[in-house]
Motif scaffolding. Structure first.
Motif, PDB file in Angstrom:
ATOM      1  N   LYS A  35       0.851  -1.196   0.000  1.00  0.00           N
ATOM      2  CA  LYS A  35       0.000   0.000   0.000  1.00  0.00           C
ATOM      3  C   LYS A  35       0.882   1.239   0.000  1.00  0.00           C
ATOM      4  CE  LYS A  35      -2.236   3.502   2.100  1.00  0.00           C
ATOM      5  NZ  LYS A  35      -1.939   4.444   3.189  1.00  0.00           N
ATOM      6  N   GLY A  37       0.734   5.438   0.119  1.00  0.00           N
ATOM      7  CA  GLY A  37      -0.082   6.628   0.375  1.00  0.00           C
ATOM      8  C   GLY A  37       0.058   7.655  -0.753  1.00  0.00           C
ATOM      9  N   GLY A  38      -0.942   8.516  -0.871  1.00  0.00           N
ATOM     10  CA  GLY A  38      -0.947   9.532  -1.922  1.00  0.00           C
ATOM     11  C   GLY A  38       0.230  10.490  -1.833  1.00  0.00           C
ATOM     12  N   ASP A 190      -5.739   2.251   3.801  1.00  0.00           N
ATOM     13  CA  ASP A 190      -5.222   1.212   4.711  1.00  0.00           C
ATOM     14  C   ASP A 190      -6.290   0.149   4.955  1.00  0.00           C
ATOM     15  OD1 ASP A 190      -2.660   2.411   5.189  1.00  0.00           O
ATOM     16  OD2 ASP A 190      -3.694   3.903   6.408  1.00  0.00           O
ATOM     17  N   LEU A 208       3.474   1.326   2.931  1.00  0.00           N
ATOM     18  CA  LEU A 208       4.504   2.356   2.744  1.00  0.00           C
ATOM     19  C   LEU A 208       3.907   3.681   3.188  1.00  0.00           C
ATOM     20  CD1 LEU A 208       5.721   1.492  -0.872  1.00  0.00           C
ATOM     21  CD2 LEU A 208       6.873   0.938   1.276  1.00  0.00           C
ATOM     22  N   THR A 209       4.564   4.355   4.110  1.00  0.00           N
ATOM     23  CA  THR A 209       4.044   5.633   4.561  1.00  0.00           C
ATOM     24  C   THR A 209       5.137   6.688   4.545  1.00  0.00           C
ATOM     25  OG1 THR A 209       2.724   6.684   6.294  1.00  0.00           O
ATOM     26  CG2 THR A 209       4.349   5.057   7.035  1.00  0.00           C
ATOM     27  N   VAL A 211       6.465   8.255   7.211  1.00  0.00           N
ATOM     28  CA  VAL A 211       7.231   8.312   8.471  1.00  0.00           C
ATOM     29  C   VAL A 211       7.954   6.962   8.625  1.00  0.00           C
ATOM     30  CG1 VAL A 211       5.892  10.023   9.790  1.00  0.00           C
ATOM     31  CG2 VAL A 211       5.093   7.658   9.695  1.00  0.00           C
ATOM     32  N   LEU A 215       5.920   5.835  15.842  1.00  0.00           N
ATOM     33  CA  LEU A 215       6.858   6.545  16.712  1.00  0.00           C
ATOM     34  C   LEU A 215       6.182   6.857  18.050  1.00  0.00           C
ATOM     35  CD1 LEU A 215       8.064   9.140  14.021  1.00  0.00           C
ATOM     36  CD2 LEU A 215       9.237   7.044  14.709  1.00  0.00           C
ATOM     37  N   ILE A 241      -1.078   8.695  21.471  1.00  0.00           N
ATOM     38  CA  ILE A 241       0.295   8.743  20.925  1.00  0.00           C
ATOM     39  C   ILE A 241       0.205   8.404  19.435  1.00  0.00           C
ATOM     40  CG2 ILE A 241       2.532   7.531  20.973  1.00  0.00           C
ATOM     41  CD1 ILE A 241       2.090   7.405  24.065  1.00  0.00           C
ATOM     42  N   ILE A 242      -0.717   7.512  19.123  1.00  0.00           N
ATOM     43  CA  ILE A 242      -1.053   7.245  17.720  1.00  0.00           C
ATOM     44  C   ILE A 242      -2.252   8.128  17.399  1.00  0.00           C
ATOM     45  CG2 ILE A 242      -2.121   5.521  16.200  1.00  0.00           C
ATOM     46  CD1 ILE A 242      -0.276   3.436  17.523  1.00  0.00           C
ATOM     47  N   MET A 246      -2.581   7.746  11.324  1.00  0.00           N
ATOM     48  CA  MET A 246      -2.016   6.517  11.886  1.00  0.00           C
ATOM     49  C   MET A 246      -3.105   5.694  12.595  1.00  0.00           C
ATOM     50  SD  MET A 246       0.813   4.916  11.713  1.00  0.00           S
ATOM     51  CE  MET A 246       2.130   5.914  11.110  1.00  0.00           C
ATOM     52  N   LYS A 249      -4.761   3.303  10.091  1.00  0.00           N
ATOM     53  CA  LYS A 249      -3.693   2.374   9.682  1.00  0.00           C
ATOM     54  C   LYS A 249      -3.516   1.295  10.752  1.00  0.00           C
ATOM     55  CE  LYS A 249      -0.227   4.628   7.896  1.00  0.00           C
ATOM     56  NZ  LYS A 249      -0.759   4.651   6.527  1.00  0.00           N
TER      57      LYS A 249
HETATM   58  P1  ADP Z   1      -0.623   7.453   4.610  1.00  0.00           P
HETATM   59  O1  ADP Z   1      -0.634   8.073   3.278  1.00  0.00           O
HETATM   60  O2  ADP Z   1       0.584   6.613   4.856  1.00  0.00           O
HETATM   61  O3  ADP Z   1      -1.893   6.710   4.958  1.00  0.00           O
HETATM   62  P2  ADP Z   1      -1.387   9.248   6.769  1.00  0.00           P
HETATM   63  O4  ADP Z   1      -1.161  10.709   6.831  1.00  0.00           O
HETATM   64  O5  ADP Z   1      -2.795   8.779   6.637  1.00  0.00           O
HETATM   65  O6  ADP Z   1      -0.460   8.706   5.603  1.00  0.00           O
HETATM   66  O7  ADP Z   1      -0.782   8.546   8.073  1.00  0.00           O
HETATM   67  C1  ADP Z   1       0.578   8.732   8.421  1.00  0.00           C
HETATM   68  C2  ADP Z   1       0.725   9.929   9.376  1.00  0.00           C
HETATM   69  O8  ADP Z   1       0.300   9.574  10.698  1.00  0.00           O
HETATM   70  C3  ADP Z   1       2.138  10.393   9.587  1.00  0.00           C
HETATM   71  O9  ADP Z   1       2.568  11.255   8.560  1.00  0.00           O
HETATM   72  C4  ADP Z   1       2.086  11.107  10.934  1.00  0.00           C
HETATM   73  O10 ADP Z   1       1.888  12.483  10.764  1.00  0.00           O
HETATM   74  C5  ADP Z   1       0.817  10.555  11.587  1.00  0.00           C
HETATM   75  N1  ADP Z   1       1.022   9.939  12.895  1.00  0.00           N
HETATM   76  C6  ADP Z   1       0.174  10.083  13.942  1.00  0.00           C
HETATM   77  N2  ADP Z   1       0.608   9.442  15.026  1.00  0.00           N
HETATM   78  C7  ADP Z   1       1.791   8.856  14.690  1.00  0.00           C
HETATM   79  C8  ADP Z   1       2.726   8.050  15.398  1.00  0.00           C
HETATM   80  N3  ADP Z   1       2.577   7.726  16.692  1.00  0.00           N
HETATM   81  N4  ADP Z   1       3.825   7.622  14.735  1.00  0.00           N
HETATM   82  C9  ADP Z   1       4.024   7.955  13.438  1.00  0.00           C
HETATM   83  N5  ADP Z   1       3.173   8.725  12.715  1.00  0.00           N
HETATM   84  C10 ADP Z   1       2.052   9.172  13.317  1.00  0.00           C
END
Ligand code: ADP
Ligand code: MG
Length: 292
Positions: A35, A37-38, A190, A208-209, A211, A215, A241-242, A246, A249
């Motif tokens: 997967k 992301g855009g 996701d 694939l994202t 970050v 974290l 924290i998430i 995320m 996901k």
């Molecule tokens: P994707 O296109 O991969 O779905 P998203 O923006 O939907 O991208 O999700 C990824 C984003 O989630 C990261 O860019 C980050 O800003 C955010 N995020 C929120 N909480 C966390 C976390 N604990 N660890 C890493 N990223 C996080």
């Protein structure tokens, strides 16, 4: 050895990845869902690297399904149309005008990605909403009983459409579902990728994202959690924290791993050749979600 496999080995060696032969043998004919992301596709250099890796995996005989979102592209078009993008727990609130914009963005991006893969010699096949036969059957969802519009979750996958593809095909799947009334539903990419991977019993799902993985402190890449259990993941969501994107996901990853998917990795798609390294080396990278 097939010429295409020898070619893939040569290309991997050029990337400094040796000893991939044993993985190629093991994974030949297996299905991997990737997967993307855009945001990653938006970056010309990053997406070129990812598409190069996908072409390489395809040449090595691995069956790939690529699921893509269109988040950045949709945000841009919505803003141009005077609509402020809003999300609920990381899911895009999708009004009538938004779903029209999304249909356009998903289909355009889907064709673009498939075209770029074809330029790399890959037999790419498009699936986006009803295009390709309606691969992702979806139903409207209302998280916490909140109406977020034309947003769906995948209820089933028309796997017979994938079974009908030639062995060398690479399915490019946008996360646009088809609802019971035949109309498009916006599915978080996701959600689409996890459900697809589970339904077709994929060998591995790689998200694939943008970050390095999950974290504990978003400002500190060193706070990466290399292995995340499902119970720890739930706690991190509760503790906020998430957050944002995320959340869907990790929620869908947890759901899928608990339902039996063997391998699920979240990795940084912008890291050079992250995909090839993840599949063809022992080096761990990103976050792996495991049962427990
Ligand atoms: P994707 O296109 O991969 O779905 P998203 O923006 O939907 O991208 O999700 C990824 C984003 O989630 C990261 O860019 C980050 O800003 C955010 N995020 C929120 N909480 C966390 C976390 N604990 N660890 C890493 N990223 C996080
Ligand atoms: Mg997302």
């Amino acid at each position: 050895m097939k010429e295409s496999v020898a070619d893939a080995l040569g290309r991997l060696a050029a990337l400094g990845i040796s000893g991939a032969g044993k993985y190629i043998e093991e994974f030949a004919g297996r299905v991997f869902v990737v997967k993307c992301g855009g945001a990653l596709i938006e970056d010309a250099e990053v997406s070129a690297g990812i598409l190069d890796d996908l072409a390489l995996l395809n040449r090595a005989g691995i069956r790939i399904l690529l699921v893509h979102g269109a988040s950045v592209q949709a945000d841009r078009e919505m803003e141009a149309a005077g609509i402020v993008p809003r999300r609920y727990k990381g899911l895009r609130i999708t009004c009538d005008r938004t779903i029209e914009i999304l249909e356009r963005c998903f289909t355009a991006l889907n064709a673009d990605v498939a075209g770029r893969l074809r330029a790399r010699g890959v037999n790419a096949v498009c699936f986006s909403g009803t295009l390709g036969g309606g691969l992702l059957v979806a139903q409207r969802m209302t998280p916490d009983c909140v109406d977020i519009g034309h947003v769906g979750d995948v209820t089933s996958v028309r796997a017979e459409l994938l079974d009908a593809l030639p062995d060398d095909a690479l399915a490019v799947v946008s996360s646009l579902g088809v609802g019971p009334d035949g109309r498009a539903l916006n599915v978080n990419a996701d959600y689409a990728a996890t459900r697809l991977a589970l339904d077709i019993a994929a060998e591995k799902l790689i998200l694939l994202t943008d970050v390095p993985g999950v974290l504990l402190d978003r400002a500190d890449p060193a706070s990466l959690v290399p292995t995340l259990t499902c119970s720890h993941a739930r706690k991190l969501i509760e503790e906020k924290i998430i957050a944002s994107g995320m959340i869907p996901k990790i929620e869908s990853a947890v759901r899928t791993v608990e339902a039996g998917l063997n391998k699920l990795h979240i990795i940084d798609g912008a890291a050079p050749h992250a995909l090839a390294r993840e599949i063809f080396t022992d080096e761990g990278c990103g976050t792996q979600i495991v049962r427990g």
